[in-house]
Design a protein around this motif. Sequence first.
Motif, PDB file in Angstrom:
ATOM      1  N   LEU A   1      32.070 -52.844  58.799  1.00 52.24           N
ATOM      2  CA  LEU A   1      34.048 -53.102  59.300  1.00 52.24           C
ATOM      3  C   LEU A   1      34.172 -53.016  60.435  1.00 52.24           C
ATOM      4  CD1 LEU A   1      35.702 -52.284  56.974  1.00 52.24           C
ATOM      5  CD2 LEU A   1      35.414 -50.199  57.935  1.00 52.24           C
TER       6      LEU A   1
ATOM      7  N   ARG B   1      41.273 -45.840  50.933  1.00 55.20           N
ATOM      8  CA  ARG B   1      40.451 -45.991  51.735  1.00 55.20           C
ATOM      9  C   ARG B   1      40.412 -47.374  52.067  1.00 55.20           C
ATOM     10  NH1 ARG B   1      36.195 -46.510  47.077  1.00 55.20           N
ATOM     11  NH2 ARG B   1      35.362 -44.172  46.555  1.00 55.20           N
TER      12      ARG B   1
ATOM     13  N   TRP C   1      40.135 -48.253  56.257  1.00 57.25           N
ATOM     14  CA  TRP C   1      39.378 -48.953  56.577  1.00 57.25           C
ATOM     15  C   TRP C   1      40.060 -50.236  57.896  1.00 57.25           C
ATOM     16  CZ3 TRP C   1      37.224 -49.556  50.941  1.00 57.25           C
ATOM     17  CH2 TRP C   1      36.494 -48.392  50.633  1.00 57.25           C
TER      18      TRP C   1
ATOM     19  N   GLU D   1      33.847 -50.845  49.333  1.00 57.23           N
ATOM     20  CA  GLU D   1      34.075 -50.920  50.959  1.00 57.23           C
ATOM     21  C   GLU D   1      33.832 -52.624  51.415  1.00 57.23           C
ATOM     22  OE1 GLU D   1      32.900 -48.654  54.070  1.00 57.23           O
ATOM     23  OE2 GLU D   1      32.405 -50.296  55.544  1.00 57.23           O
TER      24      GLU D   1
ATOM     25  N   ARG E   1      34.692 -55.533  53.387  1.00 53.60           N
ATOM     26  CA  ARG E   1      34.099 -56.118  54.500  1.00 53.60           C
ATOM     27  C   ARG E   1      34.288 -58.130  54.581  1.00 53.60           C
ATOM     28  NH1 ARG E   1      29.797 -52.166  54.919  1.00 53.60           N
ATOM     29  NH2 ARG E   1      28.553 -54.441  55.419  1.00 53.60           N
TER      30      ARG E   1
END
Lengths: 327, 272
Positions: A35, A71, A75, A308, A312
């Motif tokens: 990230l 989320r 992020w 995630e 990413r």
Amino acid sequence: MSWLASLILALFHVVHWLVTSARRFLAIPKQPQPLVAQRSKLPTHLALLLVLNPHCDRDAVEETLVESVERAVTWCRAAGINRLTVYDREGFLSTLSLDIRKRLVKTFATPSNDSDLETELEYPLTPPSSDDSDSRPLSPDSEVTPFKLCVTSMQIPGHAGKARRRLLGVKSTTRRRRPTGGPVSEPTTPAPITLHILSRKAGKPAIAEVANALLRRRVADRPLRDGKQLPVTSEAGISSLLQGDSGFPEPDLMLVHHIHPNPTSDLLDLHGFPPWQIRLTEFGRDESVEIWWRRWRHPHSAGKPLNEIEFRRALDTYAAAEMRLGK
Amino acid sequence: MDLSFLSRSAQWLVRAAATNARNVLCAILAAGPIPRHVAFVMDGNRRYARSHQKRVQEGHAEGFIALRRMLEICMRLNVRCVSVYAFAIENFKRTPDEVDALMALAETKLLEICQHGDLLHQYGVRLNVLGKTSLLPPNVQAAIRKAEELTRDNDRAILNLCMPYAARNEMATAIDLAIDGALSKAAADGTHPEITEDDIAAELMTARAGSPPLDLLVRTSGVRRLSDFLLWQCCENTQLQFSPTYWPDFGLWDFVPIVLDYQRRAWAAPVA
């Protein structure tokens, strides 16, 4: 002969399916960069398009939707993106805007001053008082009569609860370089994030709203002009209405996430996302391997929240994209 | 003499066989659902030229050959309407040399494909040039008028050549036309008409040219953006496909998997 053609076509589909499935399984999935990795460029504005099964159980997906937004905000903050737009066609997110706000307050407010929670979230544009998405009537000129763009916007302040962030796997709070503008904050304090919540109504119907506002302006202007040529609507004028304070600006990158993955989730469709703002938006690639064989399991369940890896991967796609702007 | 005759015959046979194979393949694909309207962003001519050590102009010329090839394939598949992004309003920012070469190419090729016996007449395709054509040089505008006139009576299919085009310009123009329509309606019957999204959709250049809804949009050369092309038309119920192949190399083998994906989606969609 037509049955023969259909038969051969069915055979083609089997071969095509075998080839694509084999490719998916044999390709070693490239692990996206972390990230907080140093990418060559970073979007300033990310759009997240959430696709739901239209027949899903609304109550069951609520938590998944709110969780996905939370989320994404976390992020975005970790990666250094300070504007996030979330969209779902039916407007579930808009109706959940109060829950989303509460959850974000809980997550990102400093634990010590609970009593001040309400002041932590600023609503510079839209007081989220009503259930549905709401926009303040806007008037770039006083002549434009109020109209709704159906964009709910909120600002999330710049300090995060550390415990929660660790929970979500975000290790570093160090901010990295920002491609353009934006308020420069201290390296350890994340900048505030602006969140826009949209549904289909913020797209084509909002453009029709703008057209009606311009129509009313022309009707009002007409007696003053006595037969002179009426002004032609300019692109810049429409942009300033749709992308102004009550609307939302152009996203740099769009990530499409299917809450209920199905066999055709790999095919990109924009599900009515506002057309005016996607002129130069880069579309993230969906390479998830597990989509097709999950389809038999719980089609009406709560679904899967954003993960995630997807996030990413989309950032990596954006970093690798070449922008030429017509040249 | 005999040898050259033989080799020419062999070449002719190979070409005829390839054409037949292509037509058979298209006929098989056409047994399933076929998009009514397909749009192409013909991207990658310059990168193709660079990778083959050719001049940029040659890349564009080969891009035109690819357009003919894809148009013929789409016609064989019974696609009703094909829209191609030939030149963006933003492309006027390119070097004058390249812009001039593109304009010259447009002028000659436009008239070429509209001639009797050529592609558009063979498949009954009506040509529409969409966009802010007033920005083009006068000779190109004249060629456009002539080309459109030559194919005006064709009614089996439509080719929308977008040049110089920008979707925001198209949407702004459509909003203007919808406002004008509402004003004249108001003047005629004294009511206060509301403009709906359908009113705007009906005034888009593609709709005015008689195009069906856009089912499939393909962008070549691996770029994953729309770059101001058909934004209104493709933001709903349109399958977006990004192919890594450069446009001059794009052919049937790149298009078949895309059509198969389209059919997979059409079959999977709940019956409305």
